[in-house]
Design an enzyme around this catalytic site. Structure first.
Site, PDB file in Angstrom:
ATOM      1  N   LEU A   1      21.765  57.993  12.124  1.00 43.29           N
ATOM      2  CA  LEU A   1      20.408  57.733  12.606  1.00 43.29           C
ATOM      3  C   LEU A   1      20.159  56.232  12.529  1.00 43.29           C
ATOM      4  CD1 LEU A   1      18.532  60.547  10.598  1.00 43.29           C
ATOM      5  CD2 LEU A   1      19.903  60.743  12.693  1.00 43.29           C
TER       6      LEU A   1
ATOM      7  N   THR B   1      25.395  49.895  13.848  1.00 44.56           N
ATOM      8  CA  THR B   1      26.440  49.494  14.797  1.00 44.56           C
ATOM      9  C   THR B   1      27.782  49.347  14.085  1.00 44.56           C
ATOM     10  OG1 THR B   1      24.834  48.360  16.160  1.00 44.56           O
ATOM     11  CG2 THR B   1      27.113  47.669  16.439  1.00 44.56           C
TER      12      THR B   1
ATOM     13  N   ILE C   1      27.965  45.244  -2.815  1.00 45.24           N
ATOM     14  CA  ILE C   1      28.277  45.273  -4.264  1.00 45.24           C
ATOM     15  C   ILE C   1      28.057  46.700  -4.782  1.00 45.24           C
ATOM     16  CG2 ILE C   1      27.764  44.287  -6.523  1.00 45.24           C
ATOM     17  CD1 ILE C   1      26.541  41.871  -5.124  1.00 45.24           C
TER      18      ILE C   1
ATOM     19  N   LYS D   1      14.632  47.291  -4.818  1.00 45.05           N
ATOM     20  CA  LYS D   1      15.955  47.332  -5.438  1.00 45.05           C
ATOM     21  C   LYS D   1      15.836  47.312  -6.969  1.00 45.05           C
ATOM     22  CE  LYS D   1      18.037  45.106  -1.431  1.00 45.05           C
ATOM     23  NZ  LYS D   1      18.207  43.831  -0.733  1.00 45.05           N
TER      24      LYS D   1
HETATM   25  N1  HSE Z   1      16.951  42.255   3.891  1.00 43.61           N
HETATM   26  C1  HSE Z   1      17.856  42.579   2.846  1.00 43.61           C
HETATM   27  C2  HSE Z   1      18.305  41.299   2.176  1.00 43.61           C
HETATM   28  C3  HSE Z   1      19.047  43.312   3.381  1.00 43.61           C
HETATM   29  O1  HSE Z   1      18.088  40.221   2.749  1.00 43.61           O
HETATM   30  O2  HSE Z   1      18.851  41.357   1.088  1.00 43.61           O
HETATM   31  C4  HSE Z   1      19.988  43.804   2.304  1.00 43.61           C
HETATM   32  O3  HSE Z   1      19.400  44.792   1.529  1.00 43.61           O
END
Ligand code: HSE
Ligand code: NDP
Length: 442
Positions: A20, A27, A146, A215
């Site tokens: 999705l 890609t 990572i 994160k």
């Molecule tokens: N936009 C995120 C970054 C992509 O720049 O780290 C990777 O999670």
């Protein structure tokens, strides 16, 4: 089916995969999945077949892609009987949540790179995966290539994690690095990070720190076996960092990085608490994190038995993210073929999330003060009255002798006390301007 049971594919039947999203990440996932199909068959123990790709714009040029694979109806693709695993690389929250829950509820394993979704709805997603006895993998959601999620879920599952901190957003690291090393403007650096495919669809998520906060929530949840959601993370981005801040930091041997810091602290009641925060941070230029350039990420994990571990690598971009997505896909497909499940969520510790005001931090405060006898002593007394001890105080005379520049670095103190101190300084007649306040670590 109970939460304990898992289903396996009939022998020889290919594992059907739906992808999705076919943007920066999708890609590369599709390309590598097709190019390395034979390797995947060996690694999984059976073939995987790409059943379809959901996109938003069917008219877009997608070289080398069989148009019969494309659909703009992602939900119908998810619900197809010949789809066993769903890879979600669309982004956003509400729509992918609907798609992923539909997949999990239908007994399909899911691989996602979507940190915003995982950080906001981890409980609902994990419960749906458990109820269906299927896998929910999200390695690519944190620091792209990572393998920090797998490392926390598996390799360090027998240890006690005390602190996880580092650079987890490639876009902001790229911007700060370009501003520091080449003198690029913030706007030019952001445009370049966007062109290179590092930034989120709305780069506000990067520069305001939201992406790093998602994160941090995921890392803290995994590391501390406690649910930490996006809303639990204190978050400041890099939009207020100026070229002057960077210059001033460089001159005194510091580098500014956007850090995610997740740690355990002891509350007033003596109980362990967890805290997660994201903010621009001054670190000594000799610190290994200071030399992490471009869109690279680096994460330190301090564990009781393992000691300090550092993980470094590509933190954004199509290929690195696809590597993590495909690693998860191999895991999920293996489980489909041979049975078994990936390690699920573990939130048994259920520690309280500390109020950010109670968290010990250190400040670097740059201000312009009246150039009069005794002003330095007066300001030092104010800090002392609040119980904040000073590590260094530097005074620089300015061209206009009416004021002097004062740079104060504190020792650790409660965040709330430091914040009150800055408010008091701003209100003081002796302080003409608090030019910048940046936290310090390392
Ligand atoms: N936009 C995120 C970054 C992509 O720049 O780290 C990777 O999670
Ligand atoms: P892009 O914006 O490049 O791609 C998004 C894709 O989703 C496009 O192909 C778009 O279709 C498709 N899409 C959008 N809306 C729909 C819809 N309603 N139905 C079907 N398809 C839709 O995003 P990225 O590839 O950069 O990121 C994808 C995910 O991966 C995000 O969650 C992001 O946070 C995460 N991620 C990204 C990283 C990176 O470095 N870029 C790194 C780690 C994680 P169309 O092609 O038609 O526009």
């Amino acid at each position: 089916m109970t939460a304990q049971e898992t289903t396996t594919q009939p022998a020889g039947k290919p594992v059907g995969v739906a992808v999705l999203g076919m943007g920066t990440v999708g890609t590369e996932v599709v390309r590598l999945l097709r190019e390395n199909a034979d390797d995947f068959t060996h690694r999984i123990g059976g073939p995987v077949e790409l059943r379809g790709i959901a996109v938003s714009d069917l008219g877009k040029d997608r070289p080398g892609i069989d148009r019969a694979l494309l659909t703009d109806d992602a939900l119908s693709l998810v619900n197809r009987d010949d789809v066993d695993i769903v890879v979600e690389v669309i982004g956003g929250i509400d729509y992918p949540r609907e798609l992923i829950l539909a997949a999990l509820n239908a007994g399909k394993s899911v691989v996602t790179a979507n940190k915003a979704l995982v950080a906001a709805h981890a409980d609902a997603l994990s419960e749906a995966a458990d109820n269906a006895g299927v896998d929910l993998y999200f390695e690519a959601a944190v620091a792209a290539a990572i393998p920090v999620v797998g490392m926390l879920r598996r390799s360090l599952a027998g240890d006690r994690i005390e602190r996880i901190f580092g650079i987890v957003n490639g876009t902001t690291n790229f911007i700060l690095d370009a501003m520091t090393s080449t003198g690029a403007t913030y706007e030019d650096a952001l445009a370049e990070a966007t062109r290179l495919g590092y930034a989120e669809a709305d780069p506000t998520a990067d520069v305001e720190g939201h992406d790093a906060a998602s994160k941090a929530a995921i890392l803290a949840s995994l590391g501390f076996h406690t649910r930490v959601n996006f809303d639990d993370v204190y978050c400041e981005g890099i939009t207020r960092i100026t070229a002057e801040d960077i210059d001033a930091a460089t001159k005194v041997g510091y580098t500014i990085k956007l850090l995610a810091i997740c740690e355990k602290i002891t509350g007033d009641d003596g109980e362990e608490q967890v805290t997660a925060r994201v903010h621009p941070t001054l670190i000594p230029s000799s610190h290994p994190l200071a030399s992490v350039s471009k869109s690279y990420n680096a994460i330190y994990v301090d564990a009781e038995a393992a000691g300090s571990l550092m993980f470094y690598g590509n933190g954004a971009g199509g290929d690195p993210t696809a590597s993590a997505v495909l690693g998860d896909l191999v895991g999920a497909a293996r489980n489909k073929v041979h049975g078994g499940r990936a390690p699920g969520d573990s939130t048994y510790a259920n520690l309280a999330v500390a109020d950010f005001g109670d968290v010990p931090t250190r400040y670097h405060i740059d201000m312009l003060v009246n150039d009069r006898t005794g002003v330095l002593a007066d300001i030092a007394t104010r800090f002392s009255a609040k119980g904040i001890s000073l590590r260094t105080v530097r005074q620089e005379e300015q061209e206009r002798h009416s004021h002097a520049r004062l740079i104060v670095v504190t020792h650790q103190a409660r965040e709330a006390d430091l914040r009150d101190m800055v408010a008091e300084l701003e209100a003081s007649e002796d302080v003409q301007k608090v030019s910048s306040v940046i936290r310090l670590d390392g």
